[in-house]
Write an enzyme that holds these catalytic residues in place. Structure first.
Site, PDB file in Angstrom:
ATOM      1  N   GLY A 121      39.973  51.961  67.910  1.00 43.29           N
ATOM      2  CA  GLY A 121      41.200  51.927  67.137  1.00 43.29           C
ATOM      3  C   GLY A 121      41.007  52.036  65.636  1.00 43.29           C
ATOM      4  O   GLY A 121      41.928  51.747  64.864  1.00 43.29           O
ATOM      5  N   ASP A 247      51.213  66.582  70.773  1.00 42.05           N
ATOM      6  CA  ASP A 247      51.311  65.211  70.283  1.00 42.05           C
ATOM      7  C   ASP A 247      51.074  65.151  68.778  1.00 42.05           C
ATOM      8  O   ASP A 247      51.258  64.086  68.179  1.00 42.05           O
ATOM      9  CB  ASP A 247      50.323  64.295  71.012  1.00 42.05           C
ATOM     10  CG  ASP A 247      48.896  64.782  70.939  1.00 42.05           C
ATOM     11  OD1 ASP A 247      48.615  65.848  71.525  1.00 42.05           O
ATOM     12  OD2 ASP A 247      48.044  64.121  70.318  1.00 42.05           O
TER      13      ASP A 247
END
Length: 489
Positions: A121, A247
């Site tokens: 992340g 995306d």
């Protein structure tokens, strides 16, 4: 002006049901510190630029201190990646804090989320500097884009293609919704959620379409046209987005997600900015058609919204998509006419432009430098013509084209001084070349923000020649050819 403590937040997206996002919390970076703060972006949300000195700034954005009014969420979406559908993606390293003054503030690199798919992340200094600078460069060029408020660096180590330092970007956009935000619910056959998301988009960003006889069709048509114009602007300025997956396509027609990208140095239509793109799917000259391909995927997701009858829905989607090519062609032609200083519209203009681009490709002419120098060319031959002619290996080709160009200028009785001024307003002196970003990255990795700050200031005014910045308007150094960018860039 607001301070960090008085900045009013809400999160309209977080008011939607939970199936659109995951509630998250930032994972603080180790020894995070501010590298750069963008005062121009701060003004958009009426945040006092003096807050860059506020000791709580890092604590707020790094998740070390609770920030009143924020509701961090990570968005769910899917997408076609290099042409193949991936059923669930989502913000794997990003979270929206909330919105203020019409802008969503999003942390990028703030730690794992439920959509991280086993990853850490994190973002790294390399990718963060590139997005921080390029989003502002694109805004300076007048191209719709996300913005960047600030970036933090840290001592935390993460592995990409090597061990790198983790960083965090504070990104801003009116909305971070993507084509893939709609695809995920279509492919799951969750049409109620699809409708709910479309209604949210209409209410928040296209209220003028809500009362149209067919608001969802009008919405699709608006996205088609915005995307067509964006693709034309990229082509005119010589920008290649290396990962045009659905995306990474903004539903608002913004330039979104700066991973591997590149501005053209020499005019090379087949330029590929991403070494992970082995087939050249997202090469510079393929991007207009990929824009339409991505819109086709979006239109497919919109089918349940357009009509109950499948055949009728398909026909309506096609009618929207048919607007793409004329919109792109007109925007591109208008943009290229402006670059050439042409005011009137003549049928032969397209042939004049094609002849020029062919000569530029064959002669390895630098795209940005050529058009900037062309802004000084007069209708009558001058000694200064050599500034443009010397860019061509084959001078005869240039002489032939420039004769046609001067004839075209004469057709509309073009005035040199007026045309020169107008051309300098659309042909930048400065673009963010990869070598410039690389030098800023290397300094930032040593904790030195001076090159980032210098480029930020330079690129926010790319059409104005700035004292002492001549080297940035020159050809890139030979070593720039060795820079290689991938999806982790």
């Amino acid at each position: 002006m607001y301070t960090l403590d008085t900045l009013p937040f809400k999160n309209c997206f977080a008011q939607l049901p939970a199936h659109f996002y995951a509630r998250v919390a930032p994972t603080p970076l180790e020894n995070a510190r501010l590298l750069s703060f963008n005062a121009a972006a701060a003004q958009l949300i009426q945040l006092d630029p003096a807050e860059a000195q506020n000791p709580n700034l890092v604590a707020y954005f790094n998740g070390e201190r609770a920030w009143q009014g924020t509701q961090p969420v990570s968005m769910l979406y899917a997408g076609h990646q290099f042409g193949s559908y991936v059923p669930q993606l989502g913000d794997g390293r990003a979270m929206i804090l909330g919105e203020t003054q019409g802008w969503e503030l999003q942390l990028k690199g703030s730690g794992p989320t439920p959509f991280s798919r086993g990853s850490d992340g994190r973002a790294v200094i390399r990718s963060t500097v590139r997005e921080y600078l390029c989003s502002e460069a694109m805004h300076g060029l007048g191209i719709p884009t996300t913005r960047a408020l600030c970036m933090l660096i840290s001592d935390e180590e993460v592995y990409r293609e090597r061990i790198e330092q983790a960083a965090l970007l504070v990104r801003m956009a009116p909305s971070h919704l993507r084509f893939g935000s709609f695809e995920v619910f279509f492919h799951r056959r969750q049409y109620a959620q699809l409708t709910e998301l479309a209604d949210f988009l209409l209410a928040q960003h296209f209220p003028e379409l809500q009362h149209q006889p067919e608001p969802y069709l009008a919405l699709l048509e608006a996205v088609v046209k915005r995307t067509a114009r964006l693709m034309a602007q990229w082509q005119c300025v010589g920008f290649a987005h290396g990962v045009m997956n659905t995306d990474n396509m903004s539903i608002l027609g913004l330039t979104l997600d700066y991973g591997p990208y590149g501005f053209l140095d020499v005019y090379e239509p087949g330029f590929i900015s991403n070494h992970s793109d082995h087939e050249g799917r997202y090469a510079f000259d393929q991007q207009p058609s990929i824009g339409l391909w991505n819109l086709n995927a979006l239109a497919h997701a919109f089918l349940p919204l357009l009509a109950d009858d499948p055949d009728e829905a398909v026909e309506k989607a096609r009618s929207a998509l048919w607007q793409y090519q004329p919109e792109f062609d007109q925007a591109w032609l208008n943009g290229m006419r402006a670059k050439l200083g042409l005011q009137a519209e003549f049928a032969a203009d397209q042939a004049l432009i094609a002849e020029l681009l062919t000569n530029m490709q064959q002669n390895l002419v630098d795209y940005t430098i050529f058009f900037r120098r062309l802004a000084s060319l007069s209708r009558q031959p001058q000694n200064t013509d050599t500034k443009v002619r010397d860019l061509f290996l084959e001078r005869t080709a240039f002489e032939s084209w420039v004769e046609h160009y001067r004839q075209r200028l004469a057709q509309e009785d073009s005035l040199d001084a007026q045309r020169h001024t107008q051309m300098r307003q659309v042909n930048p002196a400065y673009i963010l070349r990869n070598y410039m970003a690389q030098q800023a990255i290397e300094q930032a990795e040593r904790g030195d923000a001076r090159e980032v700050e210098r480029l930020l200031k330079l690129l926010q005014q790319p059409f104005t020649e700035q004292v002492g910045m001549e080297r940035y308007a020159d050809h890139p150094p030979a070593w720039a050819d060795s820079i290689s960018l991938s999806c982790s860039s």
